[in-house]
Design a protein around this motif. Sequence first.
Motif, short mmCIF file in Angstrom:
data_model
loop_
_atom_site.label_atom_id
_atom_site.label_comp_id
_atom_site.label_asym_id
_atom_site.label_seq_id
_atom_site.Cartn_x
_atom_site.Cartn_y
_atom_site.Cartn_z
N ASP A 73 11.68 3.14 -10.41
CA ASP A 73 11.33 4.51 -10.81
C ASP A 73 12.56 5.29 -11.24
O ASP A 73 12.47 6.17 -12.09
CB ASP A 73 10.66 5.25 -9.64
CG ASP A 73 9.29 4.70 -9.29
OD1 ASP A 73 8.71 3.95 -10.10
OD2 ASP A 73 8.80 5.02 -8.19
N GLU B 81 0.85 -1.19 0.00
CA GLU B 81 0.00 0.00 0.00
C GLU B 81 0.89 1.24 0.00
O GLU B 81 2.08 1.16 0.30
CB GLU B 81 -0.88 0.00 1.25
CG GLU B 81 -1.78 -1.23 1.34
CD GLU B 81 -2.51 -1.33 2.68
OE1 GLU B 81 -2.30 -0.47 3.57
OE2 GLU B 81 -3.29 -2.27 2.82
N ASP B 82 0.29 2.37 -0.28
CA ASP B 82 1.05 3.63 -0.29
C ASP B 82 1.77 3.85 1.03
O ASP B 82 2.88 4.40 1.05
CB ASP B 82 0.12 4.81 -0.57
CG ASP B 82 -0.29 4.90 -2.04
OD1 ASP B 82 0.36 4.27 -2.89
OD2 ASP B 82 -1.28 5.60 -2.32
N TYR C 283 2.09 -5.57 -6.23
CA TYR C 283 3.34 -5.59 -5.46
C TYR C 283 3.02 -6.07 -4.06
O TYR C 283 2.02 -5.66 -3.46
CB TYR C 283 3.97 -4.19 -5.43
CG TYR C 283 5.45 -4.22 -5.18
CD1 TYR C 283 6.32 -4.79 -6.10
CD2 TYR C 283 5.99 -3.65 -4.04
CE1 TYR C 283 7.69 -4.81 -5.88
CE2 TYR C 283 7.37 -3.65 -3.82
CZ TYR C 283 8.20 -4.23 -4.74
OH TYR C 283 9.56 -4.25 -4.53
N THR D 193 6.96 2.14 -8.48
CA THR D 193 5.70 2.45 -7.81
C THR D 193 4.48 2.15 -8.67
O THR D 193 3.36 2.06 -8.15
CB THR D 193 5.66 3.92 -7.33
OG1 THR D 193 5.97 4.78 -8.42
CG2 THR D 193 6.67 4.14 -6.20
N GLN D 194 4.67 1.95 -9.97
CA GLN D 194 3.56 1.54 -10.83
C GLN D 194 3.00 0.20 -10.35
O GLN D 194 1.80 -0.04 -10.39
CB GLN D 194 4.00 1.43 -12.30
CG GLN D 194 2.87 1.00 -13.24
CD GLN D 194 1.79 2.05 -13.37
OE1 GLN D 194 2.07 3.19 -13.71
NE2 GLN D 194 0.55 1.68 -13.07
N LEU E 224 5.45 2.76 1.13
CA LEU E 224 6.45 3.38 0.25
C LEU E 224 7.63 4.01 0.99
O LEU E 224 8.77 3.83 0.55
CB LEU E 224 5.79 4.40 -0.68
CG LEU E 224 4.82 3.80 -1.71
CD1 LEU E 224 4.15 4.91 -2.52
CD2 LEU E 224 5.51 2.80 -2.61
N SER F 297 3.93 -7.98 -12.88
CA SER F 297 3.34 -6.93 -13.68
C SER F 297 2.70 -7.49 -14.93
O SER F 297 3.18 -8.47 -15.50
CB SER F 297 4.40 -5.89 -14.06
OG SER F 297 3.81 -4.84 -14.79
N VAL G 113 2.85 -0.87 -7.28
CA VAL G 113 2.02 -0.59 -6.10
C VAL G 113 0.67 -0.03 -6.57
O VAL G 113 -0.40 -0.48 -6.11
CB VAL G 113 2.72 0.37 -5.13
CG1 VAL G 113 1.82 0.72 -3.95
CG2 VAL G 113 4.03 -0.24 -4.63
N ARG G 114 0.69 0.91 -7.50
CA ARG G 114 -0.56 1.48 -8.02
C ARG G 114 -1.42 0.41 -8.70
O ARG G 114 -2.65 0.46 -8.63
CB ARG G 114 -0.27 2.63 -8.99
CG ARG G 114 0.26 3.88 -8.30
CD ARG G 114 0.29 5.09 -9.24
NE ARG G 114 1.06 4.90 -10.46
CZ ARG G 114 2.38 5.11 -10.57
NH1 ARG G 114 3.08 5.51 -9.53
NH2 ARG G 114 2.99 4.93 -11.73
N ASP G 115 -0.77 -0.55 -9.36
CA ASP G 115 -1.52 -1.62 -10.03
C ASP G 115 -2.02 -2.68 -9.06
O ASP G 115 -2.79 -3.56 -9.46
CB ASP G 115 -0.64 -2.30 -11.09
CG ASP G 115 -0.43 -1.45 -12.34
OD1 ASP G 115 -1.16 -0.45 -12.53
OD2 ASP G 115 0.47 -1.80 -13.13
N GLY G 116 -1.57 -2.65 -7.83
CA GLY G 116 -1.99 -3.66 -6.85
C GLY G 116 -1.33 -5.01 -7.07
O GLY G 116 -1.86 -6.04 -6.67
#
Length: 185
Positions: A82, A10-11, A57, A49-50, A14, A73, A52-55
């Motif tokens: 990144d 989750e964020d 990770y 971080t993509q 990070l 991915s 994490v955004r994609d769910g």
Amino acid sequence: MAGFAIRVAEDRDLPALPALIAAAVGTLQKSFLTDAQIEASRAIMGLDTQLVRDGTYFVVECEGRLIGCGGWSKRATLYGGDNSVHARDPALLDPTRDPARVRAMYTHPEFARRGVAKLILLSCETAAAAEGFTRVGLMATLSGVPLYEVSAYHALAPNPVDVNGVEIPLIRMEKSLITGSMPRA
């Protein structure tokens, strides 16, 4: 793997991940890379971080402490964080044609060789298969090759990467998810 808990990142995770990744890269690569290669590899390794955004990770915790991370991915980028110096491609892969990507796997050195990476890898493979992928591919560091080989990945080709005149040895690997071959304990 007793005492380890895995969950989707989750964020809020990070801020803690860069230190975990830096410890993994700086310590676990020492038997495989020179100091110059380790430093240069920081330009191609790291958190994407993509994911994490994609769910896609995962993080592994032990007693509330993050001890491992890694993901998969459905995007074309094969490796790199990144901060990566190479081209990144956010295009979506076709599960009927393309292998999913296993990406950005790191274990804190204090927890190396205790099943953390196997737990993450199995979670990645299971999630990718649930999304319709029949193969998974990755770009392995030399320290990761033994884990991937015991987990039924096979080498496709060496794929060294040049970072400012320093060659980082990487190996492209792949695994079928439909042959029934899953990671061995």
